[in-house]
Design a protein around this motif. Structure first.
Motif, PDB file in Angstrom:
ATOM      1  N   PRO A 175       3.250  12.893 -16.106  1.00  0.00           N
ATOM      2  CA  PRO A 175       3.583  13.105 -14.689  1.00  0.00           C
ATOM      3  C   PRO A 175       3.196  11.960 -13.748  1.00  0.00           C
ATOM      4  CG  PRO A 175       1.625  14.339 -15.253  1.00  0.00           C
ATOM      5  CD  PRO A 175       2.124  13.722 -16.532  1.00  0.00           C
ATOM      6  N   LEU A 176       2.486  10.953 -14.216  1.00  0.00           N
ATOM      7  CA  LEU A 176       2.055   9.882 -13.323  1.00  0.00           C
ATOM      8  C   LEU A 176       3.106   8.792 -13.187  1.00  0.00           C
ATOM      9  CD1 LEU A 176      -1.637   9.489 -14.557  1.00  0.00           C
ATOM     10  CD2 LEU A 176      -0.818  10.697 -12.537  1.00  0.00           C
ATOM     11  N   SER A 177       3.130   8.150 -12.042  1.00  0.00           N
ATOM     12  CA  SER A 177       4.045   7.030 -11.798  1.00  0.00           C
ATOM     13  C   SER A 177       3.582   5.816 -12.589  1.00  0.00           C
ATOM     14  CB  SER A 177       4.045   6.664 -10.315  1.00  0.00           C
ATOM     15  OG  SER A 177       4.466   7.735  -9.532  1.00  0.00           O
ATOM     16  N   ALA A 178       4.475   4.874 -12.780  1.00  0.00           N
ATOM     17  CA  ALA A 178       4.109   3.617 -13.420  1.00  0.00           C
ATOM     18  C   ALA A 178       3.028   2.953 -12.571  1.00  0.00           C
ATOM     19  CB  ALA A 178       5.329   2.716 -13.542  1.00  0.00           C
ATOM     20  N   THR A 179       2.002   2.467 -13.208  1.00  0.00           N
ATOM     21  CA  THR A 179       0.839   1.911 -12.517  1.00  0.00           C
ATOM     22  C   THR A 179       1.225   0.877 -11.467  1.00  0.00           C
ATOM     23  OG1 THR A 179      -0.361   2.177 -14.587  1.00  0.00           O
ATOM     24  CG2 THR A 179      -1.419   0.884 -12.894  1.00  0.00           C
ATOM     25  N   GLN A 180       2.168   0.024 -11.781  1.00  0.00           N
ATOM     26  CA  GLN A 180       2.535  -1.053 -10.869  1.00  0.00           C
ATOM     27  C   GLN A 180       3.224  -0.568  -9.600  1.00  0.00           C
ATOM     28  OE1 GLN A 180       1.418  -4.283 -11.355  1.00  0.00           O
ATOM     29  NE2 GLN A 180       0.293  -3.102 -12.865  1.00  0.00           N
ATOM     30  N   ARG A 181       3.622   0.701  -9.567  1.00  0.00           N
ATOM     31  CA  ARG A 181       4.275   1.261  -8.382  1.00  0.00           C
ATOM     32  C   ARG A 181       3.436   2.367  -7.758  1.00  0.00           C
ATOM     33  NH1 ARG A 181       7.547  -1.078  -5.285  1.00  0.00           N
ATOM     34  NH2 ARG A 181       8.448   0.894  -4.671  1.00  0.00           N
ATOM     35  N   THR A 182       2.109   2.250  -7.886  1.00  0.00           N
ATOM     36  CA  THR A 182       1.243   3.219  -7.232  1.00  0.00           C
ATOM     37  C   THR A 182       0.571   2.556  -6.040  1.00  0.00           C
ATOM     38  OG1 THR A 182      -0.689   2.718  -8.607  1.00  0.00           O
ATOM     39  CG2 THR A 182       0.798   4.478  -9.384  1.00  0.00           C
ATOM     40  N   LEU A 183       0.331   3.340  -5.025  1.00  0.00           N
ATOM     41  CA  LEU A 183      -0.281   2.827  -3.805  1.00  0.00           C
ATOM     42  C   LEU A 183      -1.657   2.210  -4.059  1.00  0.00           C
ATOM     43  CD1 LEU A 183       0.084   2.429  -0.776  1.00  0.00           C
ATOM     44  CD2 LEU A 183      -0.788   4.751  -0.442  1.00  0.00           C
ATOM     45  N   PRO A 184      -2.545   2.871  -4.809  1.00  0.00           N
ATOM     46  CA  PRO A 184      -3.860   2.255  -5.026  1.00  0.00           C
ATOM     47  C   PRO A 184      -3.777   0.877  -5.695  1.00  0.00           C
ATOM     48  CG  PRO A 184      -3.939   4.569  -5.657  1.00  0.00           C
ATOM     49  CD  PRO A 184      -2.492   4.225  -5.389  1.00  0.00           C
ATOM     50  N   ILE A 185      -2.951   0.742  -6.707  1.00  0.00           N
ATOM     51  CA  ILE A 185      -2.830  -0.540  -7.404  1.00  0.00           C
ATOM     52  C   ILE A 185      -2.173  -1.580  -6.508  1.00  0.00           C
ATOM     53  CG2 ILE A 185      -1.721  -1.735  -9.352  1.00  0.00           C
ATOM     54  CD1 ILE A 185      -4.132  -0.093 -10.221  1.00  0.00           C
ATOM     55  N   ALA A 186      -1.143  -1.193  -5.766  1.00  0.00           N
ATOM     56  CA  ALA A 186      -0.467  -2.133  -4.868  1.00  0.00           C
ATOM     57  C   ALA A 186      -1.429  -2.638  -3.788  1.00  0.00           C
ATOM     58  CB  ALA A 186       0.762  -1.488  -4.236  1.00  0.00           C
ATOM     59  N   LEU A 187      -2.253  -1.728  -3.239  1.00  0.00           N
ATOM     60  CA  LEU A 187      -3.227  -2.137  -2.224  1.00  0.00           C
ATOM     61  C   LEU A 187      -4.269  -3.080  -2.821  1.00  0.00           C
ATOM     62  CD1 LEU A 187      -3.697   1.254  -0.345  1.00  0.00           C
ATOM     63  CD2 LEU A 187      -2.644  -0.828   0.576  1.00  0.00           C
ATOM     64  N   LEU A 188      -4.723  -2.794  -4.030  1.00  0.00           N
ATOM     65  CA  LEU A 188      -5.692  -3.683  -4.691  1.00  0.00           C
ATOM     66  C   LEU A 188      -5.098  -5.062  -4.972  1.00  0.00           C
ATOM     67  CD1 LEU A 188      -7.401  -1.183  -7.149  1.00  0.00           C
ATOM     68  CD2 LEU A 188      -8.496  -2.407  -5.262  1.00  0.00           C
ATOM     69  N   ARG A 189      -3.843  -5.102  -5.449  1.00  0.00           N
ATOM     70  CA  ARG A 189      -3.198  -6.396  -5.706  1.00  0.00           C
ATOM     71  C   ARG A 189      -3.060  -7.193  -4.418  1.00  0.00           C
ATOM     72  NH1 ARG A 189       0.633  -3.483  -8.669  1.00  0.00           N
ATOM     73  NH2 ARG A 189       2.161  -4.011  -7.102  1.00  0.00           N
ATOM     74  N   ALA A 190      -2.666  -6.529  -3.337  1.00  0.00           N
ATOM     75  CA  ALA A 190      -2.519  -7.212  -2.048  1.00  0.00           C
ATOM     76  C   ALA A 190      -3.878  -7.727  -1.568  1.00  0.00           C
ATOM     77  CB  ALA A 190      -1.905  -6.265  -1.013  1.00  0.00           C
ATOM     78  N   ARG A 191      -4.920  -6.912  -1.702  1.00  0.00           N
ATOM     79  CA  ARG A 191      -6.264  -7.326  -1.305  1.00  0.00           C
ATOM     80  C   ARG A 191      -6.686  -8.571  -2.094  1.00  0.00           C
ATOM     81  NH1 ARG A 191     -11.421  -7.354  -2.831  1.00  0.00           N
ATOM     82  NH2 ARG A 191     -13.030  -6.806  -1.338  1.00  0.00           N
ATOM     83  N   GLU A 192      -6.460  -8.542  -3.395  1.00  0.00           N
ATOM     84  CA  GLU A 192      -6.841  -9.687  -4.229  1.00  0.00           C
ATOM     85  C   GLU A 192      -6.061 -10.945  -3.844  1.00  0.00           C
ATOM     86  OE1 GLU A 192      -9.418  -9.988  -6.506  1.00  0.00           O
ATOM     87  OE2 GLU A 192      -9.892  -8.141  -5.441  1.00  0.00           O
TER      88      GLU A 192
END
Length: 158
Positions: free
Chosen positions: A9-26
């Motif tokens: 049931p989970l979305s692909a990791t690369q299209r999740t808000l938490p991961i996207a925010l972390l990538r942008a922060r980095e």
């Protein structure tokens, strides 16, 4: 038996808000880390110094919230910054129970010097992204934060 993607049931990791925010922060912080290394300040210490710089004196609870630092970490950070002579802690004259954190002259000097470099880095980011895009992004993130942290009143069925 292996599970198919449809069973998960989970979305692909690369299209999740938490991961996207972390990538942008980095992506942003990668540009600032060399400056922070040069002045021997961690990312958390930098956030604390910047928040303290914006106030005449701030108590630890407000400082932790504004700098996005957990209270136990803040205690350690304040000890380190105070031992380096960058901040001073003293009693609030209006409420002797409260301790306020202030920037010292050395702290002001460090932030002034580093601020020149930080401003250049920020200008490079603004050149690449555009001032309007950055402003829109900051507005959207602020709205998202407000929407996700606003407490609903249980008396109104929320």
């Amino acid at each position: 038996m292996p599970r198919s993607r449809d069973d998960f049931p989970l979305s692909a990791t690369q299209r999740t808000l938490p991961i996207a925010l972390l990538r942008a922060r980095e992506a942003v912080m990668d540009r600032f880390r060399p400056m922070l290394r040069n002045i021997d300040v961690t990312e958390q210490q930098w956030r604390v110094l910047r928040v303290v710089q914006e106030t005449e004196g701030i108590d630890a609870t407000q400082l932790a919230r504004a700098a996005c630092v957990l209270a136990p970490s803040l205690t350690r950070i304040l000890k380190s910054l105070e031992s380096r002579g960058l901040i001073a802690q003293g009693r609030d004259e209006n409420d002797r129970r409260r301790t306020l954190v202030r920037l010292t002259e050395e702290g002001n000097a460090l932030l002034h010097e580093a601020g020149l470099v930080s401003a250049r880095i920020y200008a490079e980011i603004e050149t690449k992204l555009g001032a309007e895009r950055i402003a829109d992004l900051l507005d959207a993130l602020e709205r998202m934060t407000d929407d996700l942290t606003t407490q609903e009143d249980p008396r109104n069925g929320g």
